[in-house]
Write a protein that holds these residues in place. Structure first.
Motif, PDB file in Angstrom:
ATOM      1  N   TRP A 143       0.825  -1.211   0.000  1.00  0.00           N
ATOM      2  CA  TRP A 143       0.000   0.000   0.000  1.00  0.00           C
ATOM      3  C   TRP A 143       0.867   1.272   0.000  1.00  0.00           C
ATOM      4  CZ3 TRP A 143      -2.212   2.188   5.138  1.00  0.00           C
ATOM      5  CH2 TRP A 143      -2.962   3.336   4.895  1.00  0.00           C
TER       6      TRP A 143
ATOM      7  N   LYS B 224      -6.288  -5.702  -6.374  1.00  0.00           N
ATOM      8  CA  LYS B 224      -7.670  -5.287  -6.075  1.00  0.00           C
ATOM      9  C   LYS B 224      -8.149  -4.267  -7.103  1.00  0.00           C
ATOM     10  CE  LYS B 224      -6.213  -5.349  -1.249  1.00  0.00           C
ATOM     11  NZ  LYS B 224      -4.831  -4.848  -1.329  1.00  0.00           N
TER      12      LYS B 224
ATOM     13  N   SER C  64     -12.514  -7.292  -0.175  1.00  0.00           N
ATOM     14  CA  SER C  64     -11.921  -6.553   0.934  1.00  0.00           C
ATOM     15  C   SER C  64     -12.968  -5.597   1.501  1.00  0.00           C
ATOM     16  CB  SER C  64     -10.704  -5.808   0.384  1.00  0.00           C
ATOM     17  OG  SER C  64     -10.405  -4.711   1.166  1.00  0.00           O
TER      18      SER C  64
ATOM     19  N   GLN D 112     -10.705  -9.729   2.941  1.00  0.00           N
ATOM     20  CA  GLN D 112      -9.587  -8.918   3.454  1.00  0.00           C
ATOM     21  C   GLN D 112     -10.140  -7.774   4.295  1.00  0.00           C
ATOM     22  OE1 GLN D 112      -6.086  -6.055   1.884  1.00  0.00           O
ATOM     23  NE2 GLN D 112      -6.075  -8.061   0.910  1.00  0.00           N
TER      24      GLN D 112
ATOM     25  N   TRP E 205      -5.688  -6.680   7.017  1.00  0.00           N
ATOM     26  CA  TRP E 205      -4.868  -5.496   6.721  1.00  0.00           C
ATOM     27  C   TRP E 205      -4.623  -4.635   7.962  1.00  0.00           C
ATOM     28  CZ3 TRP E 205      -7.461  -0.592   6.703  1.00  0.00           C
ATOM     29  CH2 TRP E 205      -8.833  -0.561   6.391  1.00  0.00           C
TER      30      TRP E 205
ATOM     31  N   THR F  16       3.536  -1.078  17.549  1.00  0.00           N
ATOM     32  CA  THR F  16       4.975  -1.285  17.776  1.00  0.00           C
ATOM     33  C   THR F  16       5.367  -0.651  19.111  1.00  0.00           C
ATOM     34  OG1 THR F  16       5.638   0.797  16.746  1.00  0.00           O
ATOM     35  CG2 THR F  16       5.433  -1.119  15.294  1.00  0.00           C
TER      36      THR F  16
ATOM     37  N   LYS G  38       5.666   2.609  19.583  1.00  0.00           N
ATOM     38  CA  LYS G  38       6.502   3.814  19.445  1.00  0.00           C
ATOM     39  C   LYS G  38       5.769   5.123  19.739  1.00  0.00           C
ATOM     40  CE  LYS G  38       6.515   3.551  14.407  1.00  0.00           C
ATOM     41  NZ  LYS G  38       7.454   3.308  13.308  1.00  0.00           N
TER      42      LYS G  38
ATOM     43  N   ALA H 152       5.618  -5.504  18.160  1.00  0.00           N
ATOM     44  CA  ALA H 152       5.140  -5.790  16.794  1.00  0.00           C
ATOM     45  C   ALA H 152       5.067  -7.304  16.570  1.00  0.00           C
ATOM     46  CB  ALA H 152       6.078  -5.145  15.768  1.00  0.00           C
TER      47      ALA H 152
ATOM     48  N   ILE I  59       1.798  -7.756   6.212  1.00  0.00           N
ATOM     49  CA  ILE I  59       2.807  -6.888   6.836  1.00  0.00           C
ATOM     50  C   ILE I  59       3.022  -5.638   5.985  1.00  0.00           C
ATOM     51  CG2 ILE I  59       5.243  -6.704   7.397  1.00  0.00           C
ATOM     52  CD1 ILE I  59       5.328  -9.554   7.999  1.00  0.00           C
TER      53      ILE I  59
ATOM     54  N   ALA J 138       5.701  -3.127   6.212  1.00  0.00           N
ATOM     55  CA  ALA J 138       6.932  -2.526   6.751  1.00  0.00           C
ATOM     56  C   ALA J 138       7.447  -1.391   5.867  1.00  0.00           C
ATOM     57  CB  ALA J 138       7.990  -3.601   6.886  1.00  0.00           C
ATOM     58  N   SER J 139       8.053  -0.378   6.513  1.00  0.00           N
ATOM     59  CA  SER J 139       8.645   0.733   5.762  1.00  0.00           C
ATOM     60  C   SER J 139      10.122   0.490   5.466  1.00  0.00           C
ATOM     61  CB  SER J 139       8.552   2.032   6.564  1.00  0.00           C
ATOM     62  OG  SER J 139       7.230   2.359   6.817  1.00  0.00           O
TER      63      SER J 139
HETATM   64  N1  LIG Z   1      -7.838  -3.769   1.695  1.00  0.00           N
HETATM   65  C1  LIG Z   1      -7.648  -2.564   2.174  1.00  0.00           C
HETATM   66  O1  LIG Z   1      -8.531  -1.691   2.120  1.00  0.00           O
HETATM   67  C2  LIG Z   1      -6.323  -2.245   2.800  1.00  0.00           C
HETATM   68  C3  LIG Z   1      -6.154  -1.067   3.545  1.00  0.00           C
HETATM   69  C4  LIG Z   1      -4.905  -0.821   4.120  1.00  0.00           C
HETATM   70  C5  LIG Z   1      -3.866  -1.722   3.939  1.00  0.00           C
HETATM   71  N2  LIG Z   1      -4.048  -2.855   3.178  1.00  0.00           N
HETATM   72  C6  LIG Z   1      -2.957  -3.839   2.959  1.00  0.00           C
HETATM   73  O2  LIG Z   1      -2.365  -4.150   4.202  1.00  0.00           O
HETATM   74  C7  LIG Z   1      -0.972  -3.866   4.163  1.00  0.00           C
HETATM   75  C8  LIG Z   1      -0.500  -3.484   5.530  1.00  0.00           C
HETATM   76  O3  LIG Z   1      -1.160  -2.311   5.975  1.00  0.00           O
HETATM   77  P1  LIG Z   1      -0.389  -1.226   6.825  1.00  0.00           P
HETATM   78  O4  LIG Z   1       0.777  -0.681   6.072  1.00  0.00           O
HETATM   79  O5  LIG Z   1      -1.402  -0.266   7.328  1.00  0.00           O
HETATM   80  O6  LIG Z   1       0.133  -2.202   8.005  1.00  0.00           O
HETATM   81  P2  LIG Z   1       0.546  -1.949   9.512  1.00  0.00           P
HETATM   82  O7  LIG Z   1       1.385  -3.123   9.867  1.00  0.00           O
HETATM   83  O8  LIG Z   1      -0.628  -1.690  10.368  1.00  0.00           O
HETATM   84  O9  LIG Z   1       1.427  -0.632   9.488  1.00  0.00           O
HETATM   85  C9  LIG Z   1       2.648  -0.615   8.798  1.00  0.00           C
HETATM   86  C10 LIG Z   1       3.476   0.584   9.267  1.00  0.00           C
HETATM   87  O10 LIG Z   1       3.796   0.432  10.654  1.00  0.00           O
HETATM   88  C11 LIG Z   1       5.148   0.798  10.876  1.00  0.00           C
HETATM   89  N3  LIG Z   1       5.876  -0.433  11.260  1.00  0.00           N
HETATM   90  C12 LIG Z   1       5.687  -1.688  10.771  1.00  0.00           C
HETATM   91  N4  LIG Z   1       6.532  -2.557  11.363  1.00  0.00           N
HETATM   92  C13 LIG Z   1       7.259  -1.854  12.245  1.00  0.00           C
HETATM   93  C14 LIG Z   1       8.284  -2.197  13.158  1.00  0.00           C
HETATM   94  N5  LIG Z   1       8.707  -3.450  13.281  1.00  0.00           N
HETATM   95  N6  LIG Z   1       8.813  -1.201  13.915  1.00  0.00           N
HETATM   96  C15 LIG Z   1       8.386   0.063  13.816  1.00  0.00           C
HETATM   97  N7  LIG Z   1       7.419   0.464  12.954  1.00  0.00           N
HETATM   98  C16 LIG Z   1       6.853  -0.484  12.178  1.00  0.00           C
HETATM   99  C17 LIG Z   1       5.676   1.352   9.549  1.00  0.00           C
HETATM  100  O11 LIG Z   1       5.395   2.736   9.439  1.00  0.00           O
HETATM  101  P3  LIG Z   1       6.385   3.879   9.963  1.00  0.00           P
HETATM  102  O12 LIG Z   1       7.777   3.350   9.947  1.00  0.00           O
HETATM  103  O13 LIG Z   1       6.172   4.990   9.055  1.00  0.00           O
HETATM  104  O14 LIG Z   1       5.891   4.180  11.345  1.00  0.00           O
HETATM  105  C18 LIG Z   1       4.808   0.630   8.543  1.00  0.00           C
HETATM  106  O15 LIG Z   1       4.703   1.301   7.313  1.00  0.00           O
HETATM  107  C19 LIG Z   1      -0.866  -2.773   3.100  1.00  0.00           C
HETATM  108  O16 LIG Z   1       0.428  -2.643   2.573  1.00  0.00           O
HETATM  109  C20 LIG Z   1      -1.847  -3.274   2.077  1.00  0.00           C
HETATM  110  O17 LIG Z   1      -1.274  -4.278   1.276  1.00  0.00           O
HETATM  111  C21 LIG Z   1      -5.265  -3.117   2.625  1.00  0.00           C
END
Ligand SMILES: NC(=O)c1ccc[n+]([C@@H]2O[C@H](COP(=O)([O-])OP(=O)(O)OC[C@H]3O[C@@H](n4cnc5c(N)ncnc54)[C@H](OP(=O)(O)O)[C@@H]3O)[C@@H](O)[C@H]2O)c1
Length: 336
Positions: free
Chosen positions: A23, A96, A168, A196, A224, A233, A235, A282, A300, A302-303
């Motif tokens: 995403w 999607k 989703s 999803q 998601w 996490t 933070k 996390a 997942i 991850a950034s």
């Molecule tokens: N179907 C849908 O409508 C929908 C909607 C949203 C997402 N998705 C899917 O779900 C996936 C995951 O969503 P999400 O990105 O919102 O997931 P999330 O796991 O809730 O958040 C990911 C963010 O958390 C931080 N993070 C992750 N692991 C970390 C760690 N170990 N330590 C510190 N910070 C950490 C990072 O941001 P920072 O480093 O910037 O803090 C990362 O970009 C998306 O990529 C997409 O494929 C689907």
């Protein structure tokens, strides 16, 4: 590090129990709002995207989640470029369709027949592939009859452009998915076999009705935002407006949704369990989903590669039944 495999709902497909989300690939934020075709903060640029895909594949991951809308098409394109140097058959690619293709064109959005048929070819071109393993409807479309989109989706499977269908959800609209699947069943169309929804320790809207519906239909549940955009996490602290290392804080919806007292209370339980099992918050938040009988695979997001590796190690975290229950009860939603 090696990622376990799981069956995807009642399909014959086997996928990694942790999926890789894209995403944030090419996603731009302008003044706290997601925008396209404008300058702004890019969360994950192209070089970082390839690093994340490489690290995920090196760890044995095969389940990649994207969407036509992510980065306004850049996410699909970058995955397509990356796949060029790989064996396509090693990966299960989910994308999607639903979001508007052209903002002011009501026919270039949703699940109407014209949009689905046009957009599937755009997705295939960008991903540089002949088939999509799993096509999700990004949202249920209230403006198109379910009969129309289930029949069209069935056609995409019959034409071999798509192997499996998923849906989703933004809101926990269980009855709509059940209705669409009953229409499919009645007409002999391919049903949705995967859902999803949003789900995390602090996002529990799907507990009362949606998850029981998925259980009843034996649907795969791929969740998601399992870390609540990074909130889980640990933070962010109570009273803080944000954290320098967080891009989520740039999104105007983050603080309102996540930085609440109720969520910080749930986070305290997570921090306690993390200390007990000697893992990061996390990892425990993800391990809770891996232990959850109704969840197939969290995605997942991850950034950085460092975050990705940390998160993939959730597979190795064991929770006792008591720890699982304590986490499950850290925040709940009542029936009704
Ligand atoms: N179907 C849908 O409508 C929908 C909607 C949203 C997402 N998705 C899917 O779900 C996936 C995951 O969503 P999400 O990105 O919102 O997931 P999330 O796991 O809730 O958040 C990911 C963010 O958390 C931080 N993070 C992750 N692991 C970390 C760690 N170990 N330590 C510190 N910070 C950490 C990072 O941001 P920072 O480093 O910037 O803090 C990362 O970009 C998306 O990529 C997409 O494929 C689907």
């Amino acid at each position: 590090m090696s990622i376990d495999q799981v069956s995807l709902g009642n399909t014959g497909l086997t996928v990694s129990e942790l999926s890789l989300g894209t995403w944030r690939f090419g996603r731009r934020l302008v003044d706290g709002t997601e925008r396209y075709d404008e300058e702004g903060i890019v969360e994950t640029d192209e070089e970082r995207a390839y690093e994340l895909l490489d690290a995920y594949a090196e760890a044995g991951g095969n389940f990649i989640d994207t969407a036509d809308k992510y980065g306004d098409g850049r996410a699909e394109e970058w995955i397509g470029n990356w796949l060029e140097g790989r064996d396509r058959r090693d990966f299960v690619i989910a994308t999607k369709i639903y979001r508007p293709r052209r903002e002011n064109d009501p026919n270039a959005r949703g699940l109407n027949r014209r949009h689905l048929r046009n957009q599937i070819d755009t997705c295939l071109d960008r991903l540089d592939t002949d088939y999509i393993d799993l096509l999700y409807c990004h949202r249920y479309d209230d403006d198109t009859p379910a009969e129309e989109f289930m029949r069209t989706l069935n056609g995409l499977v019959e034409s071999e452009k798509v192997n499996y269908l998923g849906i989703s959800s933004g809101k926990p609209d269980a009855w709509k998915i059940a209705k669409a699947n009953e229409i499919a069943r009645r007409n002999g169309y391919e049903p949705f076999t995967v859902t999803q929804p949003r789900y995390s320790l602090v996002d529990r809207e799907i507990d009362p009705n949606y998850l029981p519906m998925c259980r009843d239909y034996d649907l795969g549940v791929v969740t998601w935002s399992p870390l609540a955009w990074g909130f889980l996490t640990g933070k962010h602290q109570r009273g803080d407006v944000g954290h320098d290392d967080s891009t989520a804080i740039e999104d105007s919806r983050f603080a309102e949704r996540y930085l609440t007292d109720e969520n910080f209370d749930a986070l305290d339980v997570l921090l306690e369990v993390a200390e007990e099992v000697d893992a990061t918050p996390a990892q425990v938040a993800l391990a809770w989903q891996l232990h959850h009988p109704d969840i197939t695979a969290p995605i997942i997001g991850a950034s950085t590669v460092e975050q990705l590796r940390e998160n993939l190690d959730a597979s190795a975290v064991s929770l006792s039944d008591e720890q699982f229950e304590r986490l499950s009860e850290a925040k709940t939603v009542s029936l009704g």
